[in-house]
Design a protein around this motif. Structure first.
Motif, PDB file in Angstrom:
ATOM      1  N   MET A 166      12.587  21.832  23.951  1.00  0.00           N
ATOM      2  CA  MET A 166      13.528  21.166  24.853  1.00  0.00           C
ATOM      3  C   MET A 166      14.632  20.443  24.081  1.00  0.00           C
ATOM      4  O   MET A 166      14.991  19.302  24.379  1.00  0.00           O
ATOM      5  CB  MET A 166      12.795  20.231  25.823  1.00  0.00           C
ATOM      6  CG  MET A 166      12.051  20.981  26.918  1.00  0.00           C
ATOM      7  SD  MET A 166      11.343  19.948  28.220  1.00  0.00           S
ATOM      8  CE  MET A 166       9.807  19.435  27.450  1.00  0.00           C
ATOM      9  N   VAL A 167      15.193  21.126  23.089  1.00  0.00           N
ATOM     10  CA  VAL A 167      16.345  20.631  22.329  1.00  0.00           C
ATOM     11  C   VAL A 167      17.420  21.703  22.394  1.00  0.00           C
ATOM     12  O   VAL A 167      17.178  22.856  22.004  1.00  0.00           O
ATOM     13  CB  VAL A 167      15.984  20.330  20.865  1.00  0.00           C
ATOM     14  CG1 VAL A 167      17.173  19.713  20.143  1.00  0.00           C
ATOM     15  CG2 VAL A 167      14.769  19.420  20.772  1.00  0.00           C
ATOM     16  N   SER A 168      18.599  21.343  22.906  1.00  0.00           N
ATOM     17  CA  SER A 168      19.634  22.345  23.124  1.00  0.00           C
ATOM     18  C   SER A 168      21.007  21.688  23.085  1.00  0.00           C
ATOM     19  O   SER A 168      21.134  20.466  23.241  1.00  0.00           O
ATOM     20  CB  SER A 168      19.420  23.029  24.482  1.00  0.00           C
ATOM     21  OG  SER A 168      20.433  23.977  24.752  1.00  0.00           O
TER      22      SER A 168
ATOM     23  N   SER B 222      21.662  22.590  32.049  1.00  0.00           N
ATOM     24  CA  SER B 222      22.074  22.647  33.446  1.00  0.00           C
ATOM     25  C   SER B 222      20.866  22.310  34.313  1.00  0.00           C
ATOM     26  O   SER B 222      19.751  22.760  34.024  1.00  0.00           O
ATOM     27  CB  SER B 222      22.610  24.037  33.796  1.00  0.00           C
ATOM     28  OG  SER B 222      23.211  24.042  35.080  1.00  0.00           O
ATOM     29  N   PHE B 223      21.090  21.510  35.347  1.00  0.00           N
ATOM     30  CA  PHE B 223      20.001  20.980  36.173  1.00  0.00           C
ATOM     31  C   PHE B 223      20.338  21.112  37.659  1.00  0.00           C
ATOM     32  O   PHE B 223      21.515  21.109  38.041  1.00  0.00           O
ATOM     33  CB  PHE B 223      19.779  19.485  35.885  1.00  0.00           C
ATOM     34  CG  PHE B 223      19.534  19.152  34.453  1.00  0.00           C
ATOM     35  CD1 PHE B 223      18.281  19.272  33.892  1.00  0.00           C
ATOM     36  CD2 PHE B 223      20.579  18.690  33.653  1.00  0.00           C
ATOM     37  CE1 PHE B 223      18.051  18.945  32.562  1.00  0.00           C
ATOM     38  CE2 PHE B 223      20.362  18.353  32.328  1.00  0.00           C
ATOM     39  CZ  PHE B 223      19.105  18.483  31.780  1.00  0.00           C
TER      40      PHE B 223
ATOM     41  N   GLU C 152      19.052  26.167  36.386  1.00  0.00           N
ATOM     42  CA  GLU C 152      18.422  25.282  35.397  1.00  0.00           C
ATOM     43  C   GLU C 152      18.289  26.076  34.094  1.00  0.00           C
ATOM     44  O   GLU C 152      17.666  27.147  34.077  1.00  0.00           O
ATOM     45  CB  GLU C 152      17.065  24.781  35.895  1.00  0.00           C
ATOM     46  CG  GLU C 152      17.193  23.939  37.155  1.00  0.00           C
ATOM     47  CD  GLU C 152      16.286  22.717  37.152  1.00  0.00           C
ATOM     48  OE1 GLU C 152      16.819  21.595  37.156  1.00  0.00           O
ATOM     49  OE2 GLU C 152      15.057  22.901  37.153  1.00  0.00           O
ATOM     50  N   ASP C 153      18.885  25.537  33.045  1.00  0.00           N
ATOM     51  CA  ASP C 153      19.006  26.300  31.810  1.00  0.00           C
ATOM     52  C   ASP C 153      19.118  25.327  30.634  1.00  0.00           C
ATOM     53  O   ASP C 153      19.722  24.267  30.797  1.00  0.00           O
ATOM     54  CB  ASP C 153      20.281  27.169  31.906  1.00  0.00           C
ATOM     55  CG  ASP C 153      20.470  28.088  30.728  1.00  0.00           C
ATOM     56  OD1 ASP C 153      19.674  29.028  30.584  1.00  0.00           O
ATOM     57  OD2 ASP C 153      21.405  27.850  29.949  1.00  0.00           O
ATOM     58  N   PRO C 154      18.539  25.588  29.476  1.00  0.00           N
ATOM     59  CA  PRO C 154      17.843  26.822  29.071  1.00  0.00           C
ATOM     60  C   PRO C 154      16.405  26.917  29.559  1.00  0.00           C
ATOM     61  O   PRO C 154      15.819  28.004  29.517  1.00  0.00           O
ATOM     62  CB  PRO C 154      17.898  26.739  27.551  1.00  0.00           C
ATOM     63  CG  PRO C 154      17.894  25.281  27.244  1.00  0.00           C
ATOM     64  CD  PRO C 154      18.708  24.664  28.337  1.00  0.00           C
ATOM     65  N   VAL C 155      15.810  25.800  29.979  1.00  0.00           N
ATOM     66  CA  VAL C 155      14.461  25.793  30.547  1.00  0.00           C
ATOM     67  C   VAL C 155      14.445  24.811  31.708  1.00  0.00           C
ATOM     68  O   VAL C 155      15.425  24.103  31.970  1.00  0.00           O
ATOM     69  CB  VAL C 155      13.390  25.381  29.496  1.00  0.00           C
ATOM     70  CG1 VAL C 155      13.244  26.445  28.421  1.00  0.00           C
ATOM     71  CG2 VAL C 155      13.728  24.024  28.881  1.00  0.00           C
ATOM     72  N   THR C 156      13.334  24.773  32.393  1.00  0.00           N
ATOM     73  CA  THR C 156      13.149  23.816  33.487  1.00  0.00           C
ATOM     74  C   THR C 156      12.134  22.757  33.066  1.00  0.00           C
ATOM     75  O   THR C 156      11.036  23.097  32.595  1.00  0.00           O
ATOM     76  CB  THR C 156      12.656  24.526  34.754  1.00  0.00           C
ATOM     77  OG1 THR C 156      13.708  25.363  35.250  1.00  0.00           O
ATOM     78  CG2 THR C 156      12.259  23.528  35.836  1.00  0.00           C
ATOM     79  N   TYR C 157      12.501  21.492  33.225  1.00  0.00           N
ATOM     80  CA  TYR C 157      11.591  20.389  32.907  1.00  0.00           C
ATOM     81  C   TYR C 157      10.807  20.014  34.152  1.00  0.00           C
ATOM     82  O   TYR C 157      11.387  19.775  35.221  1.00  0.00           O
ATOM     83  CB  TYR C 157      12.396  19.185  32.408  1.00  0.00           C
ATOM     84  CG  TYR C 157      11.559  17.973  32.112  1.00  0.00           C
ATOM     85  CD1 TYR C 157      10.601  17.988  31.100  1.00  0.00           C
ATOM     86  CD2 TYR C 157      11.712  16.788  32.839  1.00  0.00           C
ATOM     87  CE1 TYR C 157       9.825  16.877  30.825  1.00  0.00           C
ATOM     88  CE2 TYR C 157      10.954  15.674  32.564  1.00  0.00           C
ATOM     89  CZ  TYR C 157      10.008  15.718  31.562  1.00  0.00           C
ATOM     90  OH  TYR C 157       9.240  14.600  31.294  1.00  0.00           O
TER      91      TYR C 157
END
Length: 635
Positions: A113-115, A119-120, A173-178
């Motif tokens: 989760m470092v980027s 996007s949320f 949601e990008d690059p991952v979803t929290y």
């Protein structure tokens, strides 16, 4: 009126897989971006500098995907970000143990989760807006939570020396979803198919900002004022009724007279767990924060006002128990556990006691002494004050984690010592030589750097060094207390700045819930609730802890805004209260800690089915402060 020019905007077409299939710049007139033909209309800037943007979107053939509107700022090799309630600067310091989205220039580590881009979905944000600053200025873009193309999104990206912020219809949601875990979920998105034969009308708002990071404050205030009449909040009960319900919840469900504790959590369901609730009820009490003295003080004040002997007896016994059991180092312990007695705080540092928890317990013990003067309480307060004062570093830092046995400061990181400022300022009757106030002033100078940097962090024991709404509450209480004691305008300025930052976590709109979810069924209005933190993305009521201070800030500045925002928080959390056993699938006086306004920990629209001592306590505290005349709501 602002003289800043409107930002240069870019429209991007994104297919369902996330690939940009067309892009074009444009602030007015017809713009073609991939399959989209967009009529762009911008209005004149408002007094706060907000420029309304309308996008009238058409396609010639069906297209399943997204339309993204981007604003950029150059000269941003080291950008600063703000998505209210969701993203602050780098968001997660590199040495923070808790894992959640972090910005780092050039980074591409989705699993960690470092980027350099995020996007949320918009309902993660207290206000659906994104801000970016470079070295010489900034930009902002925002929208509504929902649109004719579905739920919206907000985000940021860094490309070389350019910082970009965007809104996207519908969200990606990008690059991952929290989802609240250290392990992220795959990237997700809403879907929408744009069809020919008509136009879809979308709305956004943009602004150009000066270099000052605090330039968000007038923008967010203006957006709040726009939103407020469109998003009503209707409390279920009056302030006195809410106080009675919360007090009953503390005494009936959380108080255990043996040995004299407020149990931290109590399950709604008493049948499955058994009458004693032990399989689910947390058989523990923190001395402050999530249980303990602060909420016992609120119960004491309520009991004295209403003549409730059970409330006074319970409150007194809890405070007695805490004061009779100091750690070997001279402060309170962190928490009590039924299985093991008094022990350390929730910190991985062995034997550590968290400064914020100790400071909050001491602050509210001093307030309890104003209600009931007891020698044992005064002695415990003085012991805590003396040892923390004597540990203060020369630069004013009060330490963040203290050793329970010998008092050594085990960590100086973060700003969790802020709460001690209010405690020292509140100890005037015990401050024979003025050393407590002197310690508060030194600490005020030290911790001012966190407020001025717009990144306050370290307050909750369980979120390590993340920025949180609770850091904002601590800062407001600290600097209002310093101004109360000294009348120094510097402290008032810092109190105001801290309050503005704290209010970035406060929802300015009502999230739209699915009609069959609990929050949807009951029509829960989120305006006035606070995002707990970028790490804990749920609404909570802890902001009620500084109801008195926000009213005091309004009185000192002549600005009613802060008192009004305190009132709306109290309005918000006088919803969803069980007034009788069986309501809300719980019992009268049980009050949840978590309202799930977005997809994090639980599906959106749910509530946590645990009553928390602090949830009842902080509501009771705010009600008693308002009844005593410290707040403005008369509901």
């Amino acid at each position: 009126m602002t003289t800043e020019p409107a930002p240069v905007l870019r429209l991007e077409a994104i297919d369902a897989g996330g690939t940009v299939v067309g892009a074009a710049a444009g602030t007015a007139g017809e713009v073609v971006a991939g399959p989209f033909t967009v009529d762009v209309t911008t209005g004149p800037p408002s007094a706060a500098g907000l420029v309304d943007v309308t996008l009238s979107v058409a396609v010639s053939a069906p297209f399943t995907g997204h339309l993204r509107l981007v604003a950029a700022v150059a000269d941003a090799a080291e950008p600063w970000w703000l998505i209210p309630g969701l993203f602050y600067g780098e968001n997660r310091p590199a040495d923070c143990d808790r894992r959640f989205p972090r910005f780092e220039a050039g980074a591409d580590d989705p699993a960690g989760m470092v980027s350099d881009h995020w996007s949320f979905r918009s309902d993660r944000a207290a206000t659906p807006a994104a801000f970016a600053w470079g070295a010489s200025g900034g930009t902002m873009i925002g929208t509504d939570e929902t649109s004719p193309a579905g739920p919206t999104g907000v985000g940021l990206a860094h490309r070389g020396d350019v910082a970009e912020v965007h809104v996207v219809f519908p969200f990606r949601e990008d690059p991952v979803t929290y989802y609240g875990s250290a392990t992220p979920l795959p990237a997700t998105s809403a879907t929408y198919t744009w069809g020919p034969g008509g136009r879809v009308e979308l709305r956004a708002v943009v602004a150009t900002l000066p270099a000052d990071r605090h330039a968000y404050a007038p923008i967010l205030r203006a957006l709040h004022e726009r939103s407020r009449p469109l998003h009503p909040v209707t409390p279920w009960v009056t302030v006195p009724e809410a106080a009675d319900i919360a007090a009953e919840g503390l005494v009936r469900w959380h108080y255990d007279p043996d040995p004299g504790v407020l149990l931290e959590t109590v399950g709604f369901d008493r049948e499955v767990t058994g009458g004693d609730g032990r399989p689910v009820d947390r058989q523990a009490m923190h001395v402050g924060w999530v249980s303990g003295i602060p909420w016992a003080y609120a119960l004491l004040a309520h009991g004295r006002r209403t003549g409730s002997v059970p409330a006074v007896d319970a409150a007194t016994r809890v405070i007695d128990f805490c004061c009779a059991n100091l750690s070997p180092s001279g402060t309170f312990w962190g928490r009590w556990e039924r299985a093991g007695g008094w022990t350390q705080s929730w910190t991985p540092i062995r034997g550590g006691l968290h400064a914020r928890t100790l400071g909050e317990a001491t602050l509210f013990l001093l307030r309890a002494l104003e209600v009931d003067e007891r020698a044992t309480w005064a002695a415990a307060a003085r012991s805590n004050l003396d040892v923390v004062r004597d540990r203060q570093r020369a630069d004013g830092n009060l330490g963040s984690v203290h050793d329970a046995a010998d008092g050594r400061v085990l960590s100086w990181a973060g700003a969790s010592g802020l709460t001690w400022i209010a405690a020292f300022c509140s100890a005037a009757r015990l401050d024979d030589d003025g050393s407590y106030l002197a310690a508060a002033v030194r600490a005020g100078e030290y911790y001012a750097r966190f407020v001025e940097r717009e990144f306050i962090h370290g307050a909750p024991e369980d979120v390590d060094l993340a920025p949180t709404s609770e850091d904002g509450y601590a800062a407001v209480m600290a600097y209002v207390a310093l101004h109360r004691r000294t009348s120094d305008p510097r402290w008032l300025s810092l109190a105001r700045r801290a309050a503005d930052w704290m209010l970035t976590f406060r929802y300015t709109y009502n999230v739209r819930f699915a009609p069959r979810t609990p929050l949807g069924v009951y029509g829960f209005a989120t305006r006035g609730g606070d995002q707990a933190s970028p790490s804990n993305q749920h609404l909570h009521a802890y902001g009620l802890v500084c109801t008195r201070e926000l009213a005091e800030l309004s009185a000192a500045t002549g600005d009613p805004h802060y008192r009004e925002r305190a009132d709306e928080a109290l309005d918000c959390f006088r919803q969803l209260l069980a007034t009788a056993d069986g309501e809300l699938n719980s019992y009268r006086g049980m009050i949840t800690e978590r309202y799930y306004q977005t997809e994090c920990f639980q599906p959106k629209g749910m509530v946590l089915t645990l009553s928390h001592a602090w949830s009842a306590g902080v509501l009771l505290l705010a009600c008693e402060q308002v009844i005593a005349g410290a707040g403005g709501s008369d509901g």
